[in-house]
Design a protein around this motif. Structure first.
Motif, PDB file in Angstrom:
ATOM      1  N   GLU A  24       6.730  27.847 -20.025  1.00  0.00           N
ATOM      2  CA  GLU A  24       6.401  29.251 -20.230  1.00  0.00           C
ATOM      3  C   GLU A  24       7.467  30.135 -19.579  1.00  0.00           C
ATOM      4  OE1 GLU A  24       4.086  30.082 -22.148  1.00  0.00           O
ATOM      5  OE2 GLU A  24       2.926  28.214 -22.300  1.00  0.00           O
ATOM      6  N   PRO A  25       7.877  31.206 -20.239  1.00  0.00           N
ATOM      7  CA  PRO A  25       8.891  32.106 -19.662  1.00  0.00           C
ATOM      8  C   PRO A  25       8.470  32.613 -18.285  1.00  0.00           C
ATOM      9  CG  PRO A  25       8.492  32.653 -21.967  1.00  0.00           C
ATOM     10  CD  PRO A  25       7.447  31.657 -21.578  1.00  0.00           C
ATOM     11  N   GLY A  26       9.340  32.435 -17.306  1.00  0.00           N
ATOM     12  CA  GLY A  26       9.086  32.926 -15.962  1.00  0.00           C
ATOM     13  C   GLY A  26       8.180  32.053 -15.120  1.00  0.00           C
ATOM     14  N   ALA A  27       7.581  31.036 -15.721  1.00  0.00           N
ATOM     15  CA  ALA A  27       6.658  30.180 -14.964  1.00  0.00           C
ATOM     16  C   ALA A  27       7.427  29.076 -14.240  1.00  0.00           C
ATOM     17  CB  ALA A  27       5.627  29.560 -15.898  1.00  0.00           C
ATOM     18  N   ALA A  28       6.887  28.641 -13.110  1.00  0.00           N
ATOM     19  CA  ALA A  28       7.509  27.556 -12.355  1.00  0.00           C
ATOM     20  C   ALA A  28       7.340  26.231 -13.098  1.00  0.00           C
ATOM     21  CB  ALA A  28       6.880  27.468 -10.970  1.00  0.00           C
ATOM     22  N   ALA A  29       8.224  25.297 -12.801  1.00  0.00           N
ATOM     23  CA  ALA A  29       8.111  23.965 -13.396  1.00  0.00           C
ATOM     24  C   ALA A  29       6.815  23.311 -12.940  1.00  0.00           C
ATOM     25  CB  ALA A  29       9.300  23.112 -12.986  1.00  0.00           C
ATOM     26  N   PRO A  30       6.178  22.523 -13.788  1.00  0.00           N
ATOM     27  CA  PRO A  30       4.923  21.877 -13.392  1.00  0.00           C
ATOM     28  C   PRO A  30       5.158  20.872 -12.271  1.00  0.00           C
ATOM     29  CG  PRO A  30       5.715  20.988 -15.478  1.00  0.00           C
ATOM     30  CD  PRO A  30       6.576  22.170 -15.167  1.00  0.00           C
ATOM     31  N   VAL A  31       4.190  20.724 -11.420  1.00  0.00           N
ATOM     32  CA  VAL A  31       4.243  19.741 -10.336  1.00  0.00           C
ATOM     33  C   VAL A  31       3.493  18.495 -10.792  1.00  0.00           C
ATOM     34  CG1 VAL A  31       3.592  19.232  -7.960  1.00  0.00           C
ATOM     35  CG2 VAL A  31       4.388  21.529  -8.582  1.00  0.00           C
ATOM     36  N   LEU A  32       4.190  17.365 -10.769  1.00  0.00           N
ATOM     37  CA  LEU A  32       3.579  16.120 -11.203  1.00  0.00           C
ATOM     38  C   LEU A  32       3.060  15.356  -9.991  1.00  0.00           C
ATOM     39  CD1 LEU A  32       6.187  14.886 -13.855  1.00  0.00           C
ATOM     40  CD2 LEU A  32       4.092  16.208 -14.244  1.00  0.00           C
ATOM     41  N   GLU A  33       1.771  15.139  -9.942  1.00  0.00           N
ATOM     42  CA  GLU A  33       1.204  14.312  -8.889  1.00  0.00           C
ATOM     43  C   GLU A  33       1.380  12.850  -9.294  1.00  0.00           C
ATOM     44  OE1 GLU A  33      -3.090  13.309  -6.742  1.00  0.00           O
ATOM     45  OE2 GLU A  33      -2.929  14.983  -8.169  1.00  0.00           O
ATOM     46  N   MET A  34       1.960  12.044  -8.401  1.00  0.00           N
ATOM     47  CA  MET A  34       2.291  10.670  -8.740  1.00  0.00           C
ATOM     48  C   MET A  34       1.293   9.689  -8.117  1.00  0.00           C
ATOM     49  SD  MET A  34       4.882  11.444 -10.523  1.00  0.00           S
ATOM     50  CE  MET A  34       5.590   9.853 -10.901  1.00  0.00           C
ATOM     51  N   ALA A  35       1.156   8.558  -8.777  1.00  0.00           N
ATOM     52  CA  ALA A  35       0.313   7.464  -8.281  1.00  0.00           C
ATOM     53  C   ALA A  35       1.112   6.172  -8.366  1.00  0.00           C
ATOM     54  CB  ALA A  35      -0.962   7.353  -9.116  1.00  0.00           C
ATOM     55  N   LEU A  36       0.863   5.242  -7.462  1.00  0.00           N
ATOM     56  CA  LEU A  36       1.555   3.957  -7.465  1.00  0.00           C
ATOM     57  C   LEU A  36       1.090   3.095  -8.628  1.00  0.00           C
ATOM     58  CD1 LEU A  36       1.623   2.868  -3.711  1.00  0.00           C
ATOM     59  CD2 LEU A  36       3.606   3.287  -5.181  1.00  0.00           C
ATOM     60  N   ASN A  37       2.037   2.443  -9.276  1.00  0.00           N
ATOM     61  CA  ASN A  37       1.695   1.456 -10.289  1.00  0.00           C
ATOM     62  C   ASN A  37       1.338   0.128  -9.627  1.00  0.00           C
ATOM     63  OD1 ASN A  37       1.689   2.396 -12.947  1.00  0.00           O
ATOM     64  ND2 ASN A  37       3.929   2.518 -13.014  1.00  0.00           N
ATOM     65  N   PRO A  38       0.639  -0.741 -10.317  1.00  0.00           N
ATOM     66  CA  PRO A  38       0.358  -2.067  -9.744  1.00  0.00           C
ATOM     67  C   PRO A  38       1.655  -2.831  -9.517  1.00  0.00           C
ATOM     68  CG  PRO A  38      -0.220  -1.997 -12.081  1.00  0.00           C
ATOM     69  CD  PRO A  38       0.061  -0.587 -11.673  1.00  0.00           C
ATOM     70  N   ASP A  39       1.677  -3.656  -8.501  1.00  0.00           N
ATOM     71  CA  ASP A  39       2.836  -4.470  -8.166  1.00  0.00           C
ATOM     72  C   ASP A  39       2.700  -5.807  -8.897  1.00  0.00           C
ATOM     73  OD1 ASP A  39       4.765  -6.136  -6.959  1.00  0.00           O
ATOM     74  OD2 ASP A  39       4.731  -4.908  -5.141  1.00  0.00           O
ATOM     75  N   ILE A  40       3.358  -5.933 -10.037  1.00  0.00           N
ATOM     76  CA  ILE A  40       3.175  -7.105 -10.897  1.00  0.00           C
ATOM     77  C   ILE A  40       3.721  -8.364 -10.222  1.00  0.00           C
ATOM     78  CG2 ILE A  40       3.694  -8.114 -13.146  1.00  0.00           C
ATOM     79  CD1 ILE A  40       3.904  -5.251 -14.237  1.00  0.00           C
ATOM     80  N   LEU A  41       4.916  -8.267  -9.648  1.00  0.00           N
ATOM     81  CA  LEU A  41       5.514  -9.434  -9.004  1.00  0.00           C
ATOM     82  C   LEU A  41       4.639  -9.948  -7.869  1.00  0.00           C
ATOM     83  CD1 LEU A  41       7.794 -11.440  -8.487  1.00  0.00           C
ATOM     84  CD2 LEU A  41       9.005  -9.632  -7.228  1.00  0.00           C
ATOM     85  N   ALA A  42       4.203  -9.044  -6.986  1.00  0.00           N
ATOM     86  CA  ALA A  42       3.371  -9.463  -5.855  1.00  0.00           C
ATOM     87  C   ALA A  42       2.027 -10.018  -6.327  1.00  0.00           C
ATOM     88  CB  ALA A  42       3.156  -8.288  -4.909  1.00  0.00           C
ATOM     89  N   THR A  43       1.489  -9.446  -7.400  1.00  0.00           N
ATOM     90  CA  THR A  43       0.203  -9.924  -7.913  1.00  0.00           C
ATOM     91  C   THR A  43       0.319 -11.342  -8.448  1.00  0.00           C
ATOM     92  OG1 THR A  43      -0.479  -7.665  -8.475  1.00  0.00           O
ATOM     93  CG2 THR A  43      -1.646  -9.475  -9.565  1.00  0.00           C
ATOM     94  N   VAL A  44       1.358 -11.600  -9.246  1.00  0.00           N
ATOM     95  CA  VAL A  44       1.548 -12.946  -9.802  1.00  0.00           C
ATOM     96  C   VAL A  44       1.866 -13.942  -8.686  1.00  0.00           C
ATOM     97  CG1 VAL A  44       3.022 -14.351 -11.304  1.00  0.00           C
ATOM     98  CG2 VAL A  44       2.232 -12.108 -12.077  1.00  0.00           C
ATOM     99  N   ALA A  45       2.727 -13.538  -7.744  1.00  0.00           N
ATOM    100  CA  ALA A  45       3.105 -14.438  -6.643  1.00  0.00           C
ATOM    101  C   ALA A  45       1.928 -14.735  -5.721  1.00  0.00           C
ATOM    102  CB  ALA A  45       4.259 -13.837  -5.848  1.00  0.00           C
ATOM    103  N   GLY A  46       0.989 -13.816  -5.630  1.00  0.00           N
ATOM    104  CA  GLY A  46      -0.149 -14.008  -4.739  1.00  0.00           C
ATOM    105  C   GLY A  46      -1.421 -14.377  -5.445  1.00  0.00           C
ATOM    106  N   HIS A  47      -1.329 -14.797  -6.704  1.00  0.00           N
ATOM    107  CA  HIS A  47      -2.539 -15.102  -7.465  1.00  0.00           C
ATOM    108  C   HIS A  47      -3.299 -16.238  -6.803  1.00  0.00           C
ATOM    109  CE1 HIS A  47      -5.239 -15.714 -10.839  1.00  0.00           C
ATOM    110  NE2 HIS A  47      -4.736 -14.632 -11.399  1.00  0.00           N
ATOM    111  N   PRO A  48      -4.582 -16.050  -6.527  1.00  0.00           N
ATOM    112  CA  PRO A  48      -5.326 -17.050  -5.754  1.00  0.00           C
ATOM    113  C   PRO A  48      -5.560 -18.362  -6.481  1.00  0.00           C
ATOM    114  CG  PRO A  48      -6.796 -15.329  -6.547  1.00  0.00           C
ATOM    115  CD  PRO A  48      -5.402 -14.880  -6.869  1.00  0.00           C
ATOM    116  N   GLU A  49      -5.587 -18.348  -7.813  1.00  0.00           N
ATOM    117  CA  GLU A  49      -5.945 -19.561  -8.550  1.00  0.00           C
ATOM    118  C   GLU A  49      -4.851 -20.026  -9.512  1.00  0.00           C
ATOM    119  OE1 GLU A  49      -9.487 -18.424 -10.517  1.00  0.00           O
ATOM    120  OE2 GLU A  49     -10.739 -18.501  -8.724  1.00  0.00           O
ATOM    121  N   ARG A  50      -4.101 -19.090 -10.077  1.00  0.00           N
ATOM    122  CA  ARG A  50      -3.162 -19.483 -11.137  1.00  0.00           C
ATOM    123  C   ARG A  50      -1.719 -19.070 -10.821  1.00  0.00           C
ATOM    124  NH1 ARG A  50      -5.496 -16.964 -16.423  1.00  0.00           N
ATOM    125  NH2 ARG A  50      -5.949 -15.254 -14.984  1.00  0.00           N
TER     126      ARG A  50
END
Length: 398
Positions: A291-317
């Motif tokens: 929008e003209p004159g409006a500030a850039a939107p602020v993006l709130e970020m969230a962590l993605n799952p850690d795929i490598l750590a999940t596979v490496a630490g899988h309790p059964e497989r």
């Protein structure tokens, strides 16, 4: 190695025909015998003399050659594999229709050997409904396909239709010719991730990185060529699917994790994907407007799952061997050693991506294991993949 294998190479009309010479050199280096059939269109781009010099054999181009009354049958039956590279739109159409208008199409119709085609043409020709229909027909008959790749063409345009590089085509040949149950990774299941993830901001924008998927796809191809059953979980990429590999396509990190967990159990997991560490906490339902004159939107970020750590630490497989990747821009080895310990994986393949590695054809890596750090010289990504596959086979054989 392809020692003793007999390859029938059909070179059709495409400006990419020059790559057939390097492909032939690689085949012969692997111990294969190469017999070339040159179409009239192919002869516009490479000469009989050049092909004969590289193959060490007579080049065939005449269906009515006086010296061989049933020469096309002999050529067809003598091959372990027929490769059409480059495969123009014209020869693909004639193959699909079952025409025998020249020596090449006659041999291809008469052969009982598996057939591998490597398409090469203008993007508009590749995407034309006629070509798509022809490819579907050939695939239904069991014809294997390598490529095409996406990139700059001879014309001043870009898109899908490039002939795959000779080293990639060699990997496809290995995969086709690998007997069932053969190879050092025979009976093993390998899980490979590749490419970037796309994390949506709104319906038209996303967070991503510059990963092309070339290294991950090369690893999947090398493992398949070594006899493994390979499941490739791939983010959005433009590189062609590796031959002989089951591909599961995803977009986001959460989708990639779900696909990886669904693919387990596996003997080895090679997590080569460049997964986005963060996503937006809330995806906008509509396109965010400036929008003209409006500030850039602020993006709130969230962590993605850690795929490598999940596979490496899988309790059964948990796979017996878990290999992670570390793409770093500084203190490469130091960060990789720390990442290996933090993620709980067995090996880390570390590379410096501060240059043109992402999207490039070559890579320089360090293999970090529990016994130390091994530096590898710069080499094509296909060679990195083959060396890593060999090391994986050695580890799993212990």
């Amino acid at each position: 190695m392809l020692t003793g294998k007999r390859i029938l190479l059909v070179v059709s009309g495409s400006v990419a025909a020059y790559k057939a010479l390097e492909f032939t050199r690689l085949l012969r280096k692997e111990g294969a015998t190469v017999t070339a059939v040159l179409t009239a269109g192919g002869a516009r781009f490479v000469t009989r003399e050049a092909l004969a010099g590289i193959t060490g054999e007579r080049v065939h181009d005449d269906l009515w050659a006086a010296e061989a009354e049933i020469g096309h049958i002999r050529l067809a039956r003598a091959a372990d594999l027929a490769v059409v590279a480059p495969a123009s739109a014209d020869i693909l159409a004639r193959m699909a229709a079952g025409l025998t208008s020249d020596l090449a199409t006659t041999v291809l119709l008469a052969t009982r050997a598996p057939v591998l085609v490597a398409p090469a043409m203008n993007p508009a020709m590749w995407e034309h409904p006629a070509t798509r229909s022809n490819m579907a027909t050939l695939a239904a008959r069991g014809v294997r396909v390598a490529g095409p790749a996406t990139g700059a063409m001879a014309e001043p345009e870009s898109g899908p239709g490039r002939l795959v590089e000779p080293a990639e085509l060699l990997d496809a040949v290995r995969a086709v010719l690998a007997p069932a149950g053969d190879g050092p990774l025979s009976g093993r299941h390998a899980l490979v991730t590749s490419g970037p993830t796309h994390e949506p901001i709104d319906p038209v924008r996303y967070i991503a990185n510059r990963s092309s998927g070339k290294q991950g796809h090369a690893i999947a191809a090398a493992l398949a060529a070594s006899g493994a059953r390979v499941t490739l979980v791939s983010g959005p990429v433009s590189v062609p699917d590796p031959p002989g590999v089951e591909v599961r396509r995803v977009e986001t990190a959460r989708e990639m994790l779900a696909a990886c967990e669904a693919a387990l159990p596996a003997d080895v997991a090679v997590m080569a994907a460049a997964v986005a560490d963060w996503r937006t906490a809330r995806e906008a339902g509509q396109k965010l407007k400036k929008e003209p004159g409006a500030a850039a939107p602020v993006l709130e970020m969230a962590l993605n799952p850690d795929i490598l750590a999940t596979v490496a630490g899988h309790p059964e497989r948990r796979p017996r061997l878990v290999v992670g990747f570390a793409a770093e821009t500084e203190r490469v080895v130091e960060h990789a050693v720390a990442k290996r310990a933090r993620k709980g994986c067995d090996w880390i393949v570390a590379n410096d991506v501060s240059g043109g590695v992402m999207g490039g054809a070559a890579n320089t890596v360090h293999l970090v294991t529990e016994t130390g750090v091994e530096g590898w010289p710069e080499m094509p990504k296909q060679e990195v993949a083959r060396r890593l596959a060999a090391r994986i086979a050695e580890a799993l054989a212990r």
